[in-house]
Design an enzyme around this catalytic site. Structure first.
Site, PDB file in Angstrom:
ATOM      1  N   HIS A  66       0.864  -0.845  -0.093  1.00  0.00           N
ATOM      2  CA  HIS A  66      -0.080  -0.073  -0.143  1.00  0.00           C
ATOM      3  C   HIS A  66       0.766   1.112  -0.324  1.00  0.00           C
ATOM      4  O   HIS A  66       2.311   1.420   0.432  1.00  0.00           O
ATOM      5  CB  HIS A  66      -0.886  -0.023   1.123  1.00  0.00           C
ATOM      6  CG  HIS A  66      -1.996  -0.657   0.818  1.00  0.00           C
ATOM      7  ND1 HIS A  66      -2.539  -1.314   1.890  1.00  0.00           N
ATOM      8  CD2 HIS A  66      -2.999  -1.064  -0.028  1.00  0.00           C
ATOM      9  CE1 HIS A  66      -3.481  -1.558   1.551  1.00  0.00           C
ATOM     10  NE2 HIS A  66      -3.763  -1.842   0.354  1.00  0.00           N
ATOM     11  N   ASP A  68       0.538   3.744   1.535  1.00  0.00           N
ATOM     12  CA  ASP A  68       1.489   4.720   3.018  1.00  0.00           C
ATOM     13  C   ASP A  68       2.430   3.602   3.839  1.00  0.00           C
ATOM     14  O   ASP A  68       3.266   4.093   4.248  1.00  0.00           O
ATOM     15  CB  ASP A  68       0.073   4.944   3.875  1.00  0.00           C
ATOM     16  CG  ASP A  68      -0.773   3.571   3.944  1.00  0.00           C
ATOM     17  OD1 ASP A  68      -0.492   2.822   3.096  1.00  0.00           O
ATOM     18  OD2 ASP A  68      -1.587   3.447   5.065  1.00  0.00           O
ATOM     19  N   HIS A  69       3.014   3.086   2.565  1.00  0.00           N
ATOM     20  CA  HIS A  69       3.913   2.122   3.328  1.00  0.00           C
ATOM     21  C   HIS A  69       5.083   1.133   2.505  1.00  0.00           C
ATOM     22  O   HIS A  69       6.777   0.963   2.896  1.00  0.00           O
ATOM     23  CB  HIS A  69       3.818   0.135   3.382  1.00  0.00           C
ATOM     24  CG  HIS A  69       2.015   0.216   5.369  1.00  0.00           C
ATOM     25  ND1 HIS A  69       2.397   0.301   6.471  1.00  0.00           N
ATOM     26  CD2 HIS A  69       1.087   0.986   4.627  1.00  0.00           C
ATOM     27  CE1 HIS A  69       1.642   0.163   7.316  1.00  0.00           C
ATOM     28  NE2 HIS A  69       0.815   0.453   5.968  1.00  0.00           N
TER      29      HIS A  69
END
Length: 247
Positions: A66, A68-69
């Site tokens: 994802h 945000d990672h």
């Protein structure tokens, strides 16, 4: 070993926090042995904010794909090419699918960047659950979690400099968290909500019941929603951007 939280926020920047990124330095020298655990979209900004030397980061371990990672990787690579003058290799260790998703992300964000000539090599290692991978100063083992991201989602157990750091990544409760975090010097666990169940995410009430089975020496909660940030549990570490822990 020194661990600094460069980002502990959720995908939506709750609490004004940077996306997930943990910087681990096993030794206090310029050997390039430092590594990141996850590299969310805002991570290069956090690297600058907290004075981390990007060229000393030898490896980035990813829990899942994802933005945000892992969305900060294109900017970390471009920084090495265009700003920081990187010459040493950068190793990306992630779940199956990383070798395809990383250049795709780079082309969306900065067309032509995935094939640009660089003075350093970017090596992508795809890690299967249960099959340890050694990279730089660390050995990582992945455990299958439950968090759809277009590729397998993993918890990571990373051994380096005689210490063990485990991280659940984003996931609802699965029993593999027990094995991933067992007796770790530090377990970093998602604590998204206090009690309210959210599909594919871990709430504090569920995690709290299972802590004795895990037996980690220290527990740090991360990736918190606004309600969790407002009501952090006592007796455990609540992650904050910039926080430094000695392990």
């Amino acid at each position: 070993m020194r661990l600094q939280v460069l980002g502990c926020g959720d995908a939506f920047g709750s609490g004004g926090r940077f996306n997930t990124c943990f910087h681990v330095d096993p030794q206090d020298d310029a050997s390039g042995s430092a590594f990141l655990i996850d590299c969310g979209a805002s991570s290069l900004i956090a690297i600058r904010r907290f004075g981390v030397a990007p060229n000393r980061i030898g490896t980035v371990f990813l829990t899942h794909l994802h933005g945000d990672h892992f969305g900060g990787l294109p900017w970390l690579i471009l920084d090495g090419q265009l700003v920081s003058g990187r010459t040493e290799p950068l190793t990306i260790v992630g779940p199956p699918g990383t070798a395809e998703r990383l250049p795709a992300a780079m082309e969306v964000l900065f067309p032509g960047s995935s094939t640009a000539e660089r003075r350093f090599r970017v090596e992508v290692v795809e890690m299967e659950a249960g099959q340890p991978v050694e990279a730089g100063s660390a050995k990582a083992t992945a455990f299958t979690m439950r968090h759809p991201s277009g590729a397998p989602a993993h918890a990571l157990r990373i051994e380096s400099a005689g210490r063990v750091v485990s991280y659940t990544g984003d996931t609802e409760w699965v029993d593999a968290i027990i094995e991933a975090g067992r007796d770790a010097d530090l377990l970093i666990a998602e604590g998204y909500t206090v009690e309210r169940p959210v599909k594919f995410h871990l709430d504090w009430a569920t995690l709290r019941r299972r802590i004795p089975e895990i037996g980690a020496k220290r527990l740090m909660l991360t990736h918190m929603s606004p309600e969790m940030i407002a009501h952090p549990p006592e007796g455990y570490i609540a992650a904050e951007d910039g926080l430094v822990l000695a392990l």
